[in-house]
Design a protein around this motif. Structure first.
Motif, PDB file in Angstrom:
ATOM      1  N   ARG A 182       0.806  -1.216   0.000  1.00 28.59           N
ATOM      2  CA  ARG A 182       0.000   0.000   0.000  1.00 28.59           C
ATOM      3  C   ARG A 182       0.843   1.272   0.000  1.00 28.59           C
ATOM      4  NH1 ARG A 182      -5.023  -0.982   0.078  1.00 28.59           N
ATOM      5  NH2 ARG A 182      -5.721   0.969   0.975  1.00 28.59           N
ATOM      6  N   ARG A 183       1.992   1.216  -0.646  1.00 26.07           N
ATOM      7  CA  ARG A 183       2.878   2.375  -0.791  1.00 26.07           C
ATOM      8  C   ARG A 183       2.665   2.965  -2.199  1.00 26.07           C
ATOM      9  NH1 ARG A 183       3.498   0.645   4.010  1.00 26.07           N
ATOM     10  NH2 ARG A 183       5.533   0.403   4.977  1.00 26.07           N
ATOM     11  N   PHE A 184       1.421   3.390  -2.457  1.00 27.49           N
ATOM     12  CA  PHE A 184       0.997   3.741  -3.806  1.00 27.49           C
ATOM     13  C   PHE A 184       1.685   4.973  -4.390  1.00 27.49           C
ATOM     14  CE2 PHE A 184      -2.747   1.549  -1.946  1.00 27.49           C
ATOM     15  CZ  PHE A 184      -2.696   0.414  -2.738  1.00 27.49           C
ATOM     16  N   VAL A 185       1.872   6.012  -3.600  1.00 21.00           N
ATOM     17  CA  VAL A 185       2.426   7.260  -4.123  1.00 21.00           C
ATOM     18  C   VAL A 185       3.864   7.062  -4.583  1.00 21.00           C
ATOM     19  CG1 VAL A 185       3.034   9.646  -3.575  1.00 21.00           C
ATOM     20  CG2 VAL A 185       0.865   8.691  -2.762  1.00 21.00           C
ATOM     21  N   ILE A 186       4.684   6.474  -3.732  1.00 20.37           N
ATOM     22  CA  ILE A 186       6.083   6.223  -4.095  1.00 20.37           C
ATOM     23  C   ILE A 186       6.144   5.223  -5.254  1.00 20.37           C
ATOM     24  CG2 ILE A 186       8.293   5.282  -3.309  1.00 20.37           C
ATOM     25  CD1 ILE A 186       7.736   7.976  -2.072  1.00 20.37           C
ATOM     26  N   ALA A 187       5.319   4.200  -5.207  1.00 19.73           N
ATOM     27  CA  ALA A 187       5.306   3.203  -6.282  1.00 19.73           C
ATOM     28  C   ALA A 187       5.009   3.867  -7.624  1.00 19.73           C
ATOM     29  CB  ALA A 187       4.283   2.111  -5.994  1.00 19.73           C
TER      30      ALA A 187
END
Length: 116
Positions: free
Chosen positions: A31-36
């Protein structure tokens, strides 16, 4: 379609993009969507710009596209360093080593294309 095997930078950046896709999927699973998302964009843009440079209209156009790829590599390094120094983002050592190789090759290509 696979990149040309005899073109080192095309192959390196294509393989790196595949690794970035895999790593960012792991980040999304955590759930590390922004960095991903940021890492996926910059990490795959390196190879896209290198690929585009292969069809450049002039030496200046080729150099420019390689410089854009180098800038994307810089941004990718930033995101990987953030992951490296953050808790729960996974190991980025292998990706950073691959990126260093790409940056060295791009640097050599850019300096060589200017010299001619």
């Amino acid at each position: 379609m696979m990149p040309e095997r005899d073109n080192l930078i095309v192959q390196l950046t294509f393989d790196f993009a595949l690794c970035i896709i895999q790593f960012t999927q792991q980040l999304e699973d955590k759930r590390r969507f922004v960095i991903a998302n940021q890492l996926l964009k910059s990490g795959t843009a390196i190879g896209a710009n290198v690929r585009e440079a292969q069809s450049a209209e002039s030496r200046a156009d080729f150099t420019h596209k390689c410089k854009v790829a180098a800038k994307e590599a810089e941004e990718t390094e930033y995101w990987l360093l953030l992951c490296h120094h953050s808790v729960g983002y996974g190991d980025t050592n292998e990706l950073r080593a691959k990126l260093l190789s790409i940056r060295k090759v791009l640097s050599k290509i850019i300096s060589s294309s200017r010299a001619v």
